[in-house]
Design an enzyme around this catalytic site. Structure first.
Site, PDB file in Angstrom:
ATOM      1  NE  ARG A  78      -3.842   1.909   2.690  1.00  0.00           N
ATOM      2  CZ  ARG A  78      -3.748   2.760   3.711  1.00  0.00           C
ATOM      3  NH1 ARG A  78      -2.737   2.676   4.567  1.00  0.00           N
ATOM      4  NH2 ARG A  78      -4.663   3.697   3.888  1.00  0.00           N
ATOM      5  CG  ASN A 154      -4.970   7.080   5.385  1.00  0.00           C
ATOM      6  OD1 ASN A 154      -4.912   5.873   5.572  1.00  0.00           O
ATOM      7  ND2 ASN A 154      -4.642   7.966   6.318  1.00  0.00           N
ATOM      8  CD  GLU A 155      -6.129   6.630   9.520  1.00  0.00           C
ATOM      9  OE1 GLU A 155      -5.858   7.745  10.011  1.00  0.00           O
ATOM     10  OE2 GLU A 155      -5.531   5.588   9.842  1.00  0.00           O
ATOM     11  CG  HIS A 222      -7.019   2.047   8.931  1.00  0.00           C
ATOM     12  ND1 HIS A 222      -6.493   3.274   8.578  1.00  0.00           N
ATOM     13  CD2 HIS A 222      -7.199   1.362   7.765  1.00  0.00           C
ATOM     14  CE1 HIS A 222      -6.375   3.331   7.259  1.00  0.00           C
ATOM     15  NE2 HIS A 222      -6.806   2.179   6.750  1.00  0.00           N
ATOM     16  CE1 TYR A 224      -1.991   1.240  13.764  1.00  0.00           C
ATOM     17  CE2 TYR A 224      -3.930   2.041  12.568  1.00  0.00           C
ATOM     18  CZ  TYR A 224      -2.586   1.664  12.593  1.00  0.00           C
ATOM     19  OH  TYR A 224      -1.854   1.709  11.434  1.00  0.00           O
ATOM     20  CD  GLU A 251      -3.030   2.882   8.170  1.00  0.00           C
ATOM     21  OE1 GLU A 251      -2.911   3.137   9.395  1.00  0.00           O
ATOM     22  OE2 GLU A 251      -2.986   3.761   7.289  1.00  0.00           O
ATOM     23  CD1 TRP A 280       2.026   2.865  10.343  1.00  0.00           C
ATOM     24  CD2 TRP A 280       0.974   3.126   8.390  1.00  0.00           C
ATOM     25  NE1 TRP A 280       2.363   4.098   9.868  1.00  0.00           N
ATOM     26  CE2 TRP A 280       1.732   4.291   8.665  1.00  0.00           C
ATOM     27  CE3 TRP A 280       0.253   3.067   7.203  1.00  0.00           C
ATOM     28  CZ2 TRP A 280       1.761   5.374   7.808  1.00  0.00           C
ATOM     29  CZ3 TRP A 280       0.286   4.154   6.356  1.00  0.00           C
ATOM     30  CH2 TRP A 280       1.025   5.292   6.657  1.00  0.00           C
TER      31      TRP A 280
END
Length: 628
Positions: A78, A154-155, A222, A224, A251, A280
């Site tokens: 990516r 992205n995001e 993503h 986290y 991610e 990531w």
């Protein structure tokens, strides 16, 4: 990544009716496409993404990273791009990235990073603006549908509400891409900085999928700190599996400032369900998340613990990735043949701090292809890398002799023999009496009983000798540290002590800038008996900032509740909080535990976070906390 944490709350997943609506059969698509929950190639072979992200827009010279990522076993990469929020990547640059991906038989996932945190982070752009960027690249993307996935933005939305919302903005962006003629598989990121803690993407994915006339969109979450338990991960993945919609983990990391992701469950569940994942990130992280680098300084031979886990651990990339069949398929041949030896470098354009080198190119017959060159000083110190047979060295020391040589490298990591050496001497430094500009006000994070981390806006130097670094001082003039970058971690501080610190920049001639504005913080007093609280400023912009996490650490005696107090700087107002009950009296904020995070055993920790509004241009932040 550059993310701000979302509210990590475990919620029972209740699928709304729109999510349960099965997607209509896909129209004929070109190249990579969606088939049910899977991504398939043009020949119908299922393709499961296994790869990582590469921050190309900030490190455009590190193009060898693409081949190096492939050499670690990945089948996709990516690639971070920008249309101008950061150094812009134009058509020729993007065409070169695609060619490098194809040469390494990697699926190239191109993403526009300009949308990161829209509505919450200064400088971010809308998904509509991201589509404008993709249209500007259309000439080099058309015809690459077998090799390229377009990650539109992205995001694309932070934690603040925006109009139009995620569902409408994402649907409109997809439709504009199709109207413009893009046939590619499209990837769309979740809101809430990609983590979808509000479940907006989860609950509206079917609507967005139906907005694509080609039914050729895959969803990306993503993972986290929001996904720090197996239950949260499996519940989220179950939702998309039940709905029959395609999902990738676009991610994730092994750790993060907003919490500790459960990477073992993420990888195991992705493998069990046939879901793609992208770690990531390869190298070059900053802003306090340097620990997410998978290799050190882009060196593929220096895997970090995170890189070792991602590539070589259980359910990792090396053991689970399968090369795309349209890229050639099968296991790539093992290449143990190094490139030929480069020619003797020639030095030119020598200055006090730099020089240009060029040499006769090497060739490679081992099958993995020539990837580039490494340039070394005679003592073995690597001075730089290049993908061509030339390199401009910078940051050299004036009036110094340098003896250098070159080694070629191939896509499998083999290095050639050393070239013959060349010696040159940098010129004397120009007379410089101009001090660097004043550094920005330091921002404090990670305060402990014996240390703290500081960062500040970098200085510039126009005197000719170049910016050399920074000195950090206490208010009484005592020098606490030096650094060559605009951040430092202080150690050896005294517990329960207030420190007022400032920074001065220095140049190569020894000139010092004026003092920066000061910041005050108080070290904690340890965990014996009571509790402590330390806050991390995770992101900030002109008129606000987010502190996440505020870590509450218990002492030696178990407790069932905690209270943290802190003072907002003058003119600052609290605009949001999570994982704590919060009350405000004047500038004093009192945060108390919730029902689910008040009970702490000896030495145990929990966390909460908050957001603050402040006058535009004011750079102060909350720096001191009291726990009881």
């Amino acid at each position: 990544m550059r993310r701000q944490c979302a509210l990590a709350c475990a919620a029972v997943l209740t699928l709304i009716a729109s999510l349960l609506v099965a997607a209509s059969p896909a129209q004929a698509a070109v190249g990579l496409r969606v088939s049910g929950r899977n991504i398939v190639e043009a020949n119908g072979s299922v393709f499961v993404i296994r790869g990582t992200s590469h921050a190309h827009t900030w490190y455009t010279t590190q193009t060898s990273s693409i081949a190096n990522i492939k050499a670690k076993g990945a089948n996709a990469v990516r690639v971070v791009l920008s249309g101008g929020r950061w150094p812009a990547n134009g058509p020729s640059d993007v065409a070169n990235v695609i060619s490098l991906c194809k040469a390494s038989k990697l699926i190239c996932i191109l993403e526009n990073h300009d949308t990161t945190g829209f509505g919450e982070q200064s400088g971010s752009v809308s998904l509509d603006a991201a589509v404008d960027y993709w249209i500007s690249l259309q000439s080099v993307l058309t015809g690459e549908e077998n090799n390229v996935i377009i990650n539109i933005g992205n995001e694309p939305i932070g934690n603040n509400a925006v109009t139009p919302g995620w569902t409408q903005a994402t649907s409109a962006a997809i439709q504009r891409m199709r109207t413009a003629g893009f046939q590619h598989l499209l990837m769309v990121d979740a809101p809430n900085w990609g983590q979808d803690w509000s479940f907006t993407m989860r609950d509206n994915a079917a609507t967005v999928a139906a907005a694509d006339p080609q039914r050729n969109t895959v969803f990306s979450v993503h993972m986290y700190g929001v996904f720090d338990t197996a239950a949260e991960i499996t519940s989220y993945l179950n939702a998309f599996q039940t709905a029959g919609l395609p999902l990738v983990i676009g991610e994730f990391g092994f750790n993060h400032s907003d919490g500790n992701p459960d990477e073992d469950t993420i990888m195991a569940e992705a493998e069990a369900r046939g879901i793609g994942y992208l770690g990531w990130s390869w190298s070059g992280n900053g802003g306090g998340v340097e620990y997410l680098d998978q290799v050190t300084n882009f060196n593929p031979n220096q895997l970090t613990s995170w890189g070792t886990r991602l590539f070589n651990g259980a359910n990792g990339i090396a053991s689970t990735a399968e090369e795309c069949t349209m890229c050639g398929g099968g296991t790539p041949p093992v290449d143990t043949t190094p490139p030929t030896t480069p020619g003797t470098p020639a030095a030119s354009s020598i200055t006090s701090t730099g020089a240009s080198l060029s040499w006769t190119a090497s060739t490679d017959s081992g099958g993995s292809g020539l990837a580039g060159y490494n340039v070394y000083r005679s003592n073995g110190t690597q001075l730089g890398t290049s993908t061509t047979n030339s390199l401009t060295l910078t940051g050299l020391t004036p009036s110094t002799a340098y003896t250098v040589y070159v080694r070629a490298r191939d896509g499998a990591g083999n290095l050639s023999a050393n070239s013959s050496s060349v010696t040159f001497t940098t010129s004397a430094a120009p007379s410089d009496t101009t001090a660097p500009t004043t550094p920005g006000t330091p921002t404090v994070s990670g305060v402990t009983s014996s240390g703290a981390s500081l960062s500040w806006t970098a200085s510039t130097d126009a005197g000719g000798s170049g910016l050399a670094g920074y000195n950090v001082y206490r208010s009484n003039g005592t020098q606490l540290a030096t650094t060559t970058t605009n951040s430092v971690t202080l150690t050896g501080l005294t517990a329960s002590t207030a420190y007022t610190v400032y920074v001065r920049a220095r140049d190569g001639a020894g000139n010092l800038s004026a003092n920066s504005s000061s910041v005050t913080f108080t070290t904690t007093g340890g965990t014996s008996g009571g509790c402590t609280a330390t806050g991390t400023v995770q992101s900030q912009w002109g008129n606000g900032y987010v502190v996440q996490p505020v870590t509450v650490t218990n002492g030696t005696t178990a407790r069932t509740s905690w209270t943290v107090t802190f003072t907002l700087p003058a003119g600052h107002t609290l605009s949001g909080s999570w994982n704590a009950n919060v009350s405000v009296s004047g500038q004093t904020v009192t945060a108390t535990s919730m029902g689910y995070n008040g009970t702490l055993g000896s030495g145990a920790s929990t966390s909460f976070g908050f957001q603050v509004s402040r006058p535009n241009g004011n750079t102060a932040t909350v720096t001191s906390y009291t726990c009881a």
